[in-house]
Design an enzyme around this catalytic site. Structure first.
Site, PDB file in Angstrom:
ATOM      1  N   THR A   7     -21.289 -92.601 156.367  1.00  0.00           N
ATOM      2  CA  THR A   7     -20.385 -92.214 154.989  1.00  0.00           C
ATOM      3  C   THR A   7     -19.063 -91.950 156.010  1.00  0.00           C
ATOM      4  O   THR A   7     -18.883 -91.596 156.456  1.00  0.00           O
ATOM      5  CB  THR A   7     -20.313 -91.062 154.333  1.00  0.00           C
ATOM      6  OG1 THR A   7     -19.121 -92.188 153.573  1.00  0.00           O
ATOM      7  CG2 THR A   7     -20.636 -90.130 154.454  1.00  0.00           C
ATOM      8  N   ASN A  12     -16.869 -91.058 154.440  1.00  0.00           N
ATOM      9  CA  ASN A  12     -16.431 -89.489 153.460  1.00  0.00           C
ATOM     10  C   ASN A  12     -16.671 -87.595 153.542  1.00  0.00           C
ATOM     11  O   ASN A  12     -18.152 -88.391 153.129  1.00  0.00           O
ATOM     12  CB  ASN A  12     -16.419 -89.976 152.288  1.00  0.00           C
ATOM     13  CG  ASN A  12     -15.763 -89.296 151.120  1.00  0.00           C
ATOM     14  OD1 ASN A  12     -16.171 -87.841 150.715  1.00  0.00           O
ATOM     15  ND2 ASN A  12     -15.842 -90.010 150.299  1.00  0.00           N
ATOM     16  N   PRO A  13     -16.508 -87.341 154.387  1.00  0.00           N
ATOM     17  CA  PRO A  13     -16.563 -86.043 154.233  1.00  0.00           C
ATOM     18  C   PRO A  13     -17.408 -85.334 153.032  1.00  0.00           C
ATOM     19  O   PRO A  13     -17.612 -84.220 153.025  1.00  0.00           O
ATOM     20  CB  PRO A  13     -15.844 -85.355 154.989  1.00  0.00           C
ATOM     21  CG  PRO A  13     -14.234 -86.335 155.496  1.00  0.00           C
ATOM     22  CD  PRO A  13     -14.413 -87.450 154.612  1.00  0.00           C
ATOM     23  N   LYS A  20     -18.980 -86.780 151.386  1.00  0.00           N
ATOM     24  CA  LYS A  20     -19.988 -86.864 150.534  1.00  0.00           C
ATOM     25  C   LYS A  20     -20.704 -85.826 151.379  1.00  0.00           C
ATOM     26  O   LYS A  20     -21.845 -85.986 151.560  1.00  0.00           O
ATOM     27  CB  LYS A  20     -20.347 -88.679 150.678  1.00  0.00           C
ATOM     28  CG  LYS A  20     -19.473 -89.316 149.421  1.00  0.00           C
ATOM     29  CD  LYS A  20     -20.288 -90.782 150.267  1.00  0.00           C
ATOM     30  CE  LYS A  20     -19.464 -91.677 149.215  1.00  0.00           C
ATOM     31  NZ  LYS A  20     -18.867 -93.117 149.529  1.00  0.00           N
ATOM     32  N   GLU A  73     -18.047-103.851 152.946  1.00  0.00           N
ATOM     33  CA  GLU A  73     -18.392-103.771 151.615  1.00  0.00           C
ATOM     34  C   GLU A  73     -17.938-104.827 150.820  1.00  0.00           C
ATOM     35  O   GLU A  73     -16.936-104.489 150.670  1.00  0.00           O
ATOM     36  CB  GLU A  73     -17.526-102.322 151.222  1.00  0.00           C
ATOM     37  CG  GLU A  73     -18.261-100.938 151.795  1.00  0.00           C
ATOM     38  CD  GLU A  73     -17.622 -99.365 151.097  1.00  0.00           C
ATOM     39  OE1 GLU A  73     -17.719 -99.546 150.023  1.00  0.00           O
ATOM     40  OE2 GLU A  73     -17.842 -98.591 152.529  1.00  0.00           O
ATOM     41  N   ASP A  76     -22.764 -95.744 147.684  1.00  0.00           N
ATOM     42  CA  ASP A  76     -21.425 -96.265 146.676  1.00  0.00           C
ATOM     43  C   ASP A  76     -21.528 -95.936 145.654  1.00  0.00           C
ATOM     44  O   ASP A  76     -21.930 -96.362 144.967  1.00  0.00           O
ATOM     45  CB  ASP A  76     -21.347 -98.032 146.802  1.00  0.00           C
ATOM     46  CG  ASP A  76     -20.171 -98.989 146.666  1.00  0.00           C
ATOM     47  OD1 ASP A  76     -19.410 -98.597 147.469  1.00  0.00           O
ATOM     48  OD2 ASP A  76     -20.120 -99.792 146.444  1.00  0.00           O
ATOM     49  N   SER A  77     -19.921 -95.333 145.206  1.00  0.00           N
ATOM     50  CA  SER A  77     -19.988 -94.793 144.406  1.00  0.00           C
ATOM     51  C   SER A  77     -18.750 -95.527 143.336  1.00  0.00           C
ATOM     52  O   SER A  77     -17.937 -96.122 144.609  1.00  0.00           O
ATOM     53  CB  SER A  77     -19.376 -93.355 144.465  1.00  0.00           C
ATOM     54  OG  SER A  77     -20.385 -92.469 144.514  1.00  0.00           O
ATOM     55  N   TYR A 131     -11.809 -88.285 143.226  1.00  0.00           N
ATOM     56  CA  TYR A 131     -11.463 -88.281 141.306  1.00  0.00           C
ATOM     57  C   TYR A 131     -11.724 -86.960 141.170  1.00  0.00           C
ATOM     58  O   TYR A 131     -11.732 -86.874 139.587  1.00  0.00           O
ATOM     59  CB  TYR A 131     -12.271 -89.352 140.928  1.00  0.00           C
ATOM     60  CG  TYR A 131     -10.825 -91.121 141.011  1.00  0.00           C
ATOM     61  CD1 TYR A 131      -9.687 -91.470 140.242  1.00  0.00           C
ATOM     62  CD2 TYR A 131     -12.479 -91.444 142.274  1.00  0.00           C
ATOM     63  CE1 TYR A 131      -9.666 -92.758 140.606  1.00  0.00           C
ATOM     64  CE2 TYR A 131     -12.021 -92.450 142.206  1.00  0.00           C
ATOM     65  CZ  TYR A 131     -10.798 -93.211 141.732  1.00  0.00           C
ATOM     66  OH  TYR A 131      -9.980 -94.800 142.683  1.00  0.00           O
ATOM     67  N   ASP A 132     -11.935 -85.979 141.089  1.00  0.00           N
ATOM     68  CA  ASP A 132     -13.106 -84.797 140.792  1.00  0.00           C
ATOM     69  C   ASP A 132     -12.093 -84.545 140.604  1.00  0.00           C
ATOM     70  O   ASP A 132     -12.493 -82.955 139.076  1.00  0.00           O
ATOM     71  CB  ASP A 132     -13.418 -83.880 142.034  1.00  0.00           C
ATOM     72  CG  ASP A 132     -14.560 -84.342 142.592  1.00  0.00           C
ATOM     73  OD1 ASP A 132     -15.317 -85.165 141.891  1.00  0.00           O
ATOM     74  OD2 ASP A 132     -15.191 -83.712 144.103  1.00  0.00           O
TER      75      ASP A 132
HETATM   76  P1  ITT Z   1     -17.729 -94.019 151.991  1.00  0.00           P
HETATM   77  O1  ITT Z   1     -17.949 -96.661 151.237  1.00  0.00           O
HETATM   78  O2  ITT Z   1     -17.796 -95.155 153.819  1.00  0.00           O
HETATM   79  O3  ITT Z   1     -18.805 -93.484 151.708  1.00  0.00           O
HETATM   80  P2  ITT Z   1     -15.710 -93.780 150.230  1.00  0.00           P
HETATM   81  O4  ITT Z   1     -14.938 -92.387 149.955  1.00  0.00           O
HETATM   82  O5  ITT Z   1     -14.907 -95.431 150.290  1.00  0.00           O
HETATM   83  O6  ITT Z   1     -17.064 -93.973 151.841  1.00  0.00           O
HETATM   84  P3  ITT Z   1     -16.996 -94.993 147.779  1.00  0.00           P
HETATM   85  O7  ITT Z   1     -15.997 -96.666 147.859  1.00  0.00           O
HETATM   86  O8  ITT Z   1     -18.054 -95.094 147.200  1.00  0.00           O
HETATM   87  O9  ITT Z   1     -16.579 -93.665 149.605  1.00  0.00           O
HETATM   88  O10 ITT Z   1     -16.196 -94.146 146.118  1.00  0.00           O
HETATM   89  C1  ITT Z   1     -14.723 -94.961 145.867  1.00  0.00           C
HETATM   90  C2  ITT Z   1     -14.519 -94.314 145.917  1.00  0.00           C
HETATM   91  O11 ITT Z   1     -14.979 -93.009 144.482  1.00  0.00           O
HETATM   92  C3  ITT Z   1     -13.532 -93.117 147.213  1.00  0.00           C
HETATM   93  O12 ITT Z   1     -11.868 -92.925 146.614  1.00  0.00           O
HETATM   94  C4  ITT Z   1     -13.764 -91.696 146.595  1.00  0.00           C
HETATM   95  O13 ITT Z   1     -13.593 -90.881 146.895  1.00  0.00           O
HETATM   96  C5  ITT Z   1     -14.577 -91.962 145.535  1.00  0.00           C
HETATM   97  N1  ITT Z   1     -16.046 -90.986 144.658  1.00  0.00           N
HETATM   98  C6  ITT Z   1     -17.181 -90.600 145.594  1.00  0.00           C
HETATM   99  N2  ITT Z   1     -17.258 -90.244 144.631  1.00  0.00           N
HETATM  100  C7  ITT Z   1     -16.539 -88.972 144.136  1.00  0.00           C
HETATM  101  C8  ITT Z   1     -17.300 -87.763 143.803  1.00  0.00           C
HETATM  102  O14 ITT Z   1     -18.052 -87.503 144.606  1.00  0.00           O
HETATM  103  N3  ITT Z   1     -16.196 -87.313 143.605  1.00  0.00           N
HETATM  104  C9  ITT Z   1     -14.794 -87.766 143.035  1.00  0.00           C
HETATM  105  N4  ITT Z   1     -14.476 -89.144 143.480  1.00  0.00           N
HETATM  106  C10 ITT Z   1     -15.871 -89.946 144.489  1.00  0.00           C
END
Ligand code: ITT
Length: 183
Positions: A7, A9-10, A12, A36, A65-66, A142-143
């Site tokens: 990822t 995203n640190p 995660k 993606e 992917d979130s 979005y936390d």
């Molecule tokens: P990777 O795809 O490289 O893993 P990303 O930050 O692009 O990292 P995502 O596409 O899965 O990850 O995330 C979509 C957005 O939702 C992104 O801005 C994240 O910071 C946010 N996000 C994901 N999980 C979250 C969580 O648990 N709490 C708050 N925001 C979250």
């Protein structure tokens, strides 16, 4: 067993480390970009990402992917959550939700795990609401504007507590149950 978390995203990475290391599973972090694809389905994005990483010879990893899906905005930002966070951010979402009473939303986390030559894909969810203002300094993304109980935001709870009820925590519990079946 060693789990490589792929990822950019640190935030995660911190959450996965808490989980897996608590279970005695060693973790490593790799930031390898993968495509993606634009899709309305988190699982399809994960499946394509896994195929691309495996075609590069990478194995024994997890990707995630979130997205945050807001009911009143018909699921927006959903699969565009990363782009929306980078552009209008939490402030922009709060503006879109200004004066809106119906504030329910769901966070979704789809995990793709390649382990011992097998693929597992699971999705965890967490229902909650969009708060009226940003709160807290923990977490990421979005936390500060999402609350699972309508009171504390995800940025007002510790990582281990967030893991107890978050979309990612629920996805990891599903993943571990599936892993037990194949390992
Ligand atoms: P990777 O795809 O490289 O893993 P990303 O930050 O692009 O990292 P995502 O596409 O899965 O990850 O995330 C979509 C957005 O939702 C992104 O801005 C994240 O910071 C946010 N996000 C994901 N999980 C979250 C969580 O648990 N709490 C708050 N925001 C979250």
């Amino acid at each position: 067993m060693r789990m490589t978390i792929i990822t950019s995203n640190p935030g995660k990475v911190r959450e996965y480390q808490h989980y897996f290391e608590g279970l005695g599973i060693e973790t490593a972090h790799l930031n390898v970009p993968y495509d993606e694809i634009q899709s309305s389905d988190l699982e399809e994005v994960v499946r394509k990402g896994m195929d691309e990483l495996k075609s590069k010879g990478i194995s024994d990893f997890i990707i995630d992917d979130s997205g945050l899906f807001i009911d009143r905005l018909e699921g927006f930002p959903g699969v565009w959550s990363a782009y929306v966070q980078k552009t209008i951010g939490n402030e922009g979402i709060l503006k879109l939700m200004g004066g809106v009473e119906e504030r329910s939303a769901v966070f979704k986390c789809c995990i793709g795990c390649n382990m011992n030559g097998k693929d597992i894909i699971v999705t965890g969810t967490c229902n909650g609401v969009i708060l009226e203002e940003e709160r807290g300094t923990e977490g990421f993304g979005y936390d500060p504007i999402f609350s699972h109980d309508g009171q504390r935001s995800f940025a007002e709870v510790r990582t281990d507590e967030k893991n107890d009820f978050s979309h990612r925590g629920n996805a990891v519990r599903l993943l571990l149950a599936e892993m037990e079946k194949i390992l």
